[in-house]
Design an enzyme around this catalytic site. Structure first.
Site, PDB file in Angstrom:
ATOM      1  N   LYS A 112      -6.945 -11.826 -10.077  1.00  0.00           N
ATOM      2  CA  LYS A 112      -5.569 -12.315  -9.900  1.00  0.00           C
ATOM      3  C   LYS A 112      -5.494 -13.825 -10.028  1.00  0.00           C
ATOM      4  O   LYS A 112      -4.539 -14.354 -10.586  1.00  0.00           O
ATOM      5  CB  LYS A 112      -5.005 -11.872  -8.544  1.00  0.00           C
ATOM      6  CG  LYS A 112      -4.632 -10.398  -8.528  1.00  0.00           C
ATOM      7  CD  LYS A 112      -3.753 -10.050  -7.341  1.00  0.00           C
ATOM      8  CE  LYS A 112      -3.351  -8.582  -7.388  1.00  0.00           C
ATOM      9  NZ  LYS A 112      -2.644  -8.150  -6.183  1.00  0.00           N
ATOM     10  N   LYS A 193      -8.050  -0.642 -15.257  1.00  0.00           N
ATOM     11  CA  LYS A 193      -7.456   0.319 -14.328  1.00  0.00           C
ATOM     12  C   LYS A 193      -5.945   0.353 -14.509  1.00  0.00           C
ATOM     13  O   LYS A 193      -5.317  -0.684 -14.770  1.00  0.00           O
ATOM     14  CB  LYS A 193      -7.857  -0.025 -12.892  1.00  0.00           C
ATOM     15  CG  LYS A 193      -6.735  -0.522 -12.009  1.00  0.00           C
ATOM     16  CD  LYS A 193      -7.131  -0.764 -10.583  1.00  0.00           C
ATOM     17  CE  LYS A 193      -6.055  -1.625  -9.907  1.00  0.00           C
ATOM     18  NZ  LYS A 193      -4.908  -0.909  -9.401  1.00  0.00           N
ATOM     19  N   LYS A 196       0.462  -1.009 -11.559  1.00  0.00           N
ATOM     20  CA  LYS A 196       1.932  -1.071 -11.562  1.00  0.00           C
ATOM     21  C   LYS A 196       2.428  -2.274 -12.333  1.00  0.00           C
ATOM     22  O   LYS A 196       3.448  -2.230 -12.996  1.00  0.00           O
ATOM     23  CB  LYS A 196       2.455  -1.242 -10.125  1.00  0.00           C
ATOM     24  CG  LYS A 196       2.449  -0.021  -9.294  1.00  0.00           C
ATOM     25  CD  LYS A 196       3.284  -0.312  -8.053  1.00  0.00           C
ATOM     26  CE  LYS A 196       2.588   0.171  -6.809  1.00  0.00           C
ATOM     27  NZ  LYS A 196       1.762  -0.854  -6.161  1.00  0.00           N
TER      28      LYS A 196
HETATM   29  P1  ATP Z   1      -0.432  -3.811  -8.491  1.00  0.00           P
HETATM   30  O1  ATP Z   1      -0.477  -3.644  -9.979  1.00  0.00           O
HETATM   31  O2  ATP Z   1       0.858  -4.403  -7.993  1.00  0.00           O
HETATM   32  O3  ATP Z   1      -1.666  -4.478  -7.930  1.00  0.00           O
HETATM   33  P2  ATP Z   1      -1.415  -1.168  -8.059  1.00  0.00           P
HETATM   34  O4  ATP Z   1      -0.913  -0.207  -9.066  1.00  0.00           O
HETATM   35  O5  ATP Z   1      -2.833  -1.656  -8.191  1.00  0.00           O
HETATM   36  O6  ATP Z   1      -0.419  -2.351  -7.907  1.00  0.00           O
HETATM   37  P3  ATP Z   1      -1.446  -0.870  -5.133  1.00  0.00           P
HETATM   38  O7  ATP Z   1      -0.172  -0.890  -4.404  1.00  0.00           O
HETATM   39  O8  ATP Z   1      -2.243  -2.130  -5.118  1.00  0.00           O
HETATM   40  O9  ATP Z   1      -1.213  -0.437  -6.657  1.00  0.00           O
HETATM   41  O10 ATP Z   1      -2.332   0.341  -4.658  1.00  0.00           O
HETATM   42  C1  ATP Z   1      -1.912   1.450  -3.899  1.00  0.00           C
HETATM   43  C2  ATP Z   1      -3.055   2.450  -3.839  1.00  0.00           C
HETATM   44  O11 ATP Z   1      -3.264   3.027  -5.132  1.00  0.00           O
HETATM   45  C3  ATP Z   1      -4.408   1.828  -3.438  1.00  0.00           C
HETATM   46  O12 ATP Z   1      -5.083   2.716  -2.579  1.00  0.00           O
HETATM   47  C4  ATP Z   1      -5.137   1.691  -4.739  1.00  0.00           C
HETATM   48  O13 ATP Z   1      -6.543   1.744  -4.582  1.00  0.00           O
HETATM   49  C5  ATP Z   1      -4.627   2.905  -5.495  1.00  0.00           C
HETATM   50  N1  ATP Z   1      -4.694   2.686  -6.939  1.00  0.00           N
HETATM   51  C6  ATP Z   1      -4.067   1.719  -7.634  1.00  0.00           C
HETATM   52  N2  ATP Z   1      -4.320   1.827  -8.948  1.00  0.00           N
HETATM   53  C7  ATP Z   1      -5.152   2.906  -9.076  1.00  0.00           C
HETATM   54  C8  ATP Z   1      -5.776   3.535 -10.197  1.00  0.00           C
HETATM   55  N3  ATP Z   1      -5.596   3.081 -11.422  1.00  0.00           N
HETATM   56  N4  ATP Z   1      -6.551   4.625  -9.981  1.00  0.00           N
HETATM   57  C9  ATP Z   1      -6.720   5.109  -8.723  1.00  0.00           C
HETATM   58  N5  ATP Z   1      -6.168   4.556  -7.631  1.00  0.00           N
HETATM   59  C10 ATP Z   1      -5.386   3.459  -7.790  1.00  0.00           C
END
Ligand code: ATP
Ligand code: LTN
Length: 329
Positions: A112, A193, A196
């Site tokens: 980040k 990965k 969002k």
């Molecule tokens: P951002 O892009 O804003 O960082 P994010 O999609 O990574 O968001 P978070 O809100 O940070 O989502 O994560 C919520 C939950 O979803 C956490 O437990 C995280 O480990 C899980 N998670 C996020 N992305 C993945 C993925 N690609 N595969 C499996 N688990 C995920």
């Protein structure tokens, strides 16, 4: 007494199938066996700038989605982090026992901060706030996706350091990953990965995507130059599609091999799309019901906060006493 579970999700946009398979599916499943607290972590979201109006809306929509994926307010406390001041309060106390070097080593911090011109202090402190979330409630188990394991490990390190400096105070939490789907990759870039906040309309399948949009994204997913599925030589894109299918259907490894070995990628994609569409349909239906019921969400969030605020308060008081901070008689 049931052991406690705590987990959080950021209201940074529409949740996707990675969030669901990595974390949310486990949340819904575990709520019957544990005392469960699930938190919309808005204080984490603001470590990167969020448009205020949009953030307010996303918090509501995420609360609705958590109910739609099966969080049952009769079994779980659903709360918004900033409604409980103890999160920020404990985070400060933990900041004071956390070496900066530990934080600078975090993979998420490195990724980040590399993408920012100026790095907000909040991005560095992010895992300390997460440690506070978990330790406030003596959570034993933390169901998350694989990308958050390092932060749960750090939480244990912070707890241990605190305990050795100030006496036994915190319970050691453990990470709970799903057997399949702990790390879902981007459809367009299977080396990264699914996230969002990643740009690109072909990257993530949102839990609210229409069947047409889901089909289109999956049919366009990046694969490799082999024509058919070979389990001994899976490229990252094909492996990701198979993982998505298996995580949604809960087929065994043997079933997966038997069914998909030698299948053409085009047919694989169609079957993955069908499985995802079928799994999301009831979630989308419940989401619409929940959002149509005026006042319901606000009531659930209010009741959740009232139920758990006293636990958080008790921990903060305990920590203050342990550290010698002022506690009026
Ligand atoms: P951002 O892009 O804003 O960082 P994010 O999609 O990574 O968001 P978070 O809100 O940070 O989502 O994560 C919520 C939950 O979803 C956490 O437990 C995280 O480990 C899980 N998670 C996020 N992305 C993945 C993925 N690609 N595969 C499996 N688990 C995920
Ligand atoms: N950092 C997590 C969200 C989060 C969390 C938590 C998860 C904040 N506090 C406590 C588990 C326990 C993420 O998914 N990015």
């Amino acid at each position: 007494m049931k052991a406690r579970v705590f987990s959080g999700i950021q209201p940074t946009g529409s949740p996707h199938i990675g969030n669901y398979l990595g974390a949310l599916k486990n949340w819904a499943r575990m709520q019957y066996d544990y005392e469960s607290i699930y938190c919309i972590v808005d204080l984490h979201a603001i470590t990167l700038y969020q448009d205020p109006q949009q953030l307010r809306r996303q918090i509501q929509e995420l609360a609705g989605m958590l109910l739609a994926i099966g969080i049952d307010p009769a079994h779980s406390s659903l709360v918004v982090q900033s409604a409980i001041p103890a999160h920020a309060e404990l985070a400060w106390m933990l900041t004071c026992v956390t070496p900066v070097g530990w934080l600078e080593r975090m993979t998420q911090y490195k990724a980040k901060s590399a993408a920012q011109e100026t790095i907000g202090d909040g991005i560095l402190q992010y895992p300390v706030l997460m440690a506070a979330d978990i330790l406030l409630y003596d959570a034993k188990v933390v169901p998350v996706g694989d990308d958050q394991s390092q932060h749960v490990e750090l939480t244990r390190d912070i707890a241990q350091r605190f305990n050795s400096l100030y006496g036994e105070t915190f319970v050691m939490p453990e990470t709970r990953l799903p057997a399949v789907g702990a790390r879902i990759m981007g459809l367009d870039e299977p080396e990264k990965k699914m996230s969002k906040s990643a740009p690109g309309s072909g990257h993530a399948v949102g839990l609210l995507d229409s069947p047409e949009a889901i089909r289109k994204k999956i049919l366009r997913a990046t694969t490799d130059s082999h024509p058919t599925v070979d389990f001994d030589r899976l490229g990252p894109g094909v492996a990701n599609l198979l993982t998505i299918f298996q995580a949604f259907t809960e087929w065994s490894d043997a079933q997966m091999r038997g069914h998909f070995s030698g299948m053409r990628y085009g047919d694989l994609k169609k079957q993955v799309a069908d499985a995802v569409i079928a799994a999301l349909e009831p979630i989308q239906q419940r989401y619409r019901q929940v959002m149509d019921e005026t006042g319901y969400l606000a009531r659930v969030l209010e009741e959740g906060a009232q139920r758990i605020a006293p636990i958080a308060r008790t921990t903060v008081e305990k920590v203050k006493r342990a550290m010698g901070l002022y506690t009026p008689e």
